[in-house]
Write an enzyme that holds these catalytic residues in place. Structure first.
Site, PDB file in Angstrom:
ATOM      1  N   TYR A 101     -28.659 -37.147 -22.482  1.00 30.59           N
ATOM      2  CA  TYR A 101     -27.884 -36.437 -21.103  1.00 30.59           C
ATOM      3  C   TYR A 101     -29.511 -37.897 -20.679  1.00 30.59           C
ATOM      4  O   TYR A 101     -30.467 -37.673 -21.476  1.00 30.59           O
ATOM      5  CB  TYR A 101     -27.982 -35.477 -20.717  1.00 30.59           C
ATOM      6  CG  TYR A 101     -29.003 -35.337 -19.579  1.00 30.59           C
ATOM      7  CD1 TYR A 101     -27.518 -35.839 -18.082  1.00 30.59           C
ATOM      8  CD2 TYR A 101     -30.230 -35.128 -18.836  1.00 30.59           C
ATOM      9  CE1 TYR A 101     -28.255 -35.300 -17.187  1.00 30.59           C
ATOM     10  CE2 TYR A 101     -30.412 -34.921 -17.489  1.00 30.59           C
ATOM     11  CZ  TYR A 101     -29.433 -35.360 -16.397  1.00 30.59           C
ATOM     12  OH  TYR A 101     -29.939 -35.518 -15.060  1.00 30.59           O
ATOM     13  N   GLU A 189     -27.871 -40.781 -12.772  1.00 32.59           N
ATOM     14  CA  GLU A 189     -27.691 -39.513 -14.165  1.00 32.59           C
ATOM     15  C   GLU A 189     -25.975 -40.319 -14.680  1.00 32.59           C
ATOM     16  O   GLU A 189     -25.982 -40.912 -14.449  1.00 32.59           O
ATOM     17  CB  GLU A 189     -26.688 -38.530 -13.766  1.00 32.59           C
ATOM     18  CG  GLU A 189     -28.137 -37.511 -12.814  1.00 32.59           C
ATOM     19  CD  GLU A 189     -26.951 -35.828 -12.617  1.00 32.59           C
ATOM     20  OE1 GLU A 189     -27.772 -35.077 -13.566  1.00 32.59           O
ATOM     21  OE2 GLU A 189     -27.000 -35.877 -12.821  1.00 32.59           O
TER      22      GLU A 189
END
Length: 380
Positions: A101, A189
């Site tokens: 991530y 993101e």
């Protein structure tokens, strides 16, 4: 403004972040054609603004033509957490060995942007932050100077990313920060950033949310706005000029002022309910605007009850009461119970005007919220 995954990936790819080969499709035939052009296996992914698409059946892998057709038939037109899927992204499946991530957002507590990296990609990062916060490495950035290369490297190594791919991940993080800054984004993101057996990193998902007030500086992104509406409710909110966010609960909330609405959301949660939306009608709202607000909330099939929380400053309680009466009296049947709390300017006049055959009235916000939560429980 929230971009769809395919739109965000276009921006990321143009900036040099690796993304899978992909194509947007709106029919079964287009899905099959795209899959055969890209080459199997492919992923067929619903393009709606909800999390957990995979668990909800909105993402499927296809190994051949038959499976691509089946995936398209299953996903196109499906109701995914209240949203109808009209488009899917068909992209080459990534043969991965790990999921990471990376993200950039504003840490309002620190008053600085923060870059984040975690080796626990591919899952709900909010849950990771709550349950195992140490699994996310954070690096705060001085916006006057931007992200220094050493900061990107530090975040990556602090997260425990394998050294063989660390520099590539640091490069992706740096580019992501540059996009966040240059595009006036609220959030940027990639979850997951997939790692292949050949030590390549590929953005298998993409999130880019742009500050609405900065869209005038980004006409290319502004052109995407119509396509990035979540559903008919968000489109309707845009037409009415409301600040509106759809949530997962069943207690509809209408208030005047962001702080007042947020307080109401918190109280709904405190008393055991689940908010269905954030809806701020703004200051000085006239009867027509109140009527439109009720139309918005009643249009949400998830809503089982409604609470009105109005504190009059420039907004007059009697005008709000007129709007509520007009909206409800125009209906053959009140679809959901409505609880009203009025305070401030002309609140007493408003209370006298309200048609109590159509609404339930409470003197305090706490009582109004508790009653709305109880109404929602009874409607289920």
């Amino acid at each position: 403004m929230r971009l769809h995954e395919y739109q965000a990936k276009e921006v990321f790819s143009d900036a040099g972040i690796p993304t899978p080969d992909s194509a947007l499709a709106e029919s079964v035939e287009e899905v099959v054609e795209a899959a055969e052009d890209i080459g199997y296996p492919v992923a067929v992914k619903a393009q709606v603004h909800v999390g957990g698409r995979g668990k909800a059946g909105g993402i499927k892998l296809a190994e051949d033509r038959d499976e691509a057709e089946e995936a398209a038939e299953d996903i196109l037109g499906m109701d995914l957490k209240g949203y109808t899927v009209e488009q899917v992204l068909v992209e080459g499946a990534v043969d991965f060995v790990n999921e990471l991530y990376v993200g950039v957002t504003m840490d309002r507590g620190e008053g600085k942007p923060v870059a984040m990296v975690s080796t626990k990609g591919g899952v709900d990062i909010e849950a990771v932050a709550e349950e195992t916060p140490d699994a996310i490495a954070r690096e705060h950035i001085d916006p006057a100077f931007g992200m220094h290369p050493y900061q990107a490297r530090k975040a990556v190594f602090d997260a425990g990313v394998d050294k063989d791919i660390a520099m590539d991940v640091a490069g992706v993080l740096t580019t992501l920060y540059d996009l966040w800054s240059d595009k006036d984004a609220n959030d940027a993101e990639i979850n997951p950033l997939m790692v292949t057996s050949d030590d390549e990193v590929i953005a298998a998902d993409a999130v880019l949310n742009i500050d609405d007030d900065a869209l005038f500086r980004h006409p290319d992104l502004a052109e995407m706005e119509e396509d990035s509406y979540e559903d008919d409710l968000e489109r309707k909110a845009g037409e009415y000029g409301f600040d509106y966010v759809r949530l997962d609960g069943n207690v509809g909330i209408i208030g005047n002022g962001a702080g007042l609405v947020m307080t109401t959301l918190d109280l709904v949660d405190y008393y055991g309910g689940e908010p269905a939306n954030f809806l701020d009608i703004g200051g000085g709202a006239k009867a027509e605007r109140v009527t439109n607000a009720l139309d918005m909330v009643f249009s949400d099939e998830n809503v089982d009850s409604v609470v009105f929380n109005i504190f009059g400053g420039i907004t007059r309680g009697d005008e709000v009461a007129k709007g509520i009466n007009e909206a409800l009296e125009s209906l053959d049947e009140i679809p959901k119970p409505v609880v009203v709390r009025l305070a401030g300017t002309n609140a007493e006049e408003g209370m006298d005007i309200l048609n109590t055959d159509l609404v339930q009235v409470e003197a305090t916000l706490e009582d109004a919220v508790q009653r709305a939560v109880e109404n929602a429980e009874e409607e289920q």
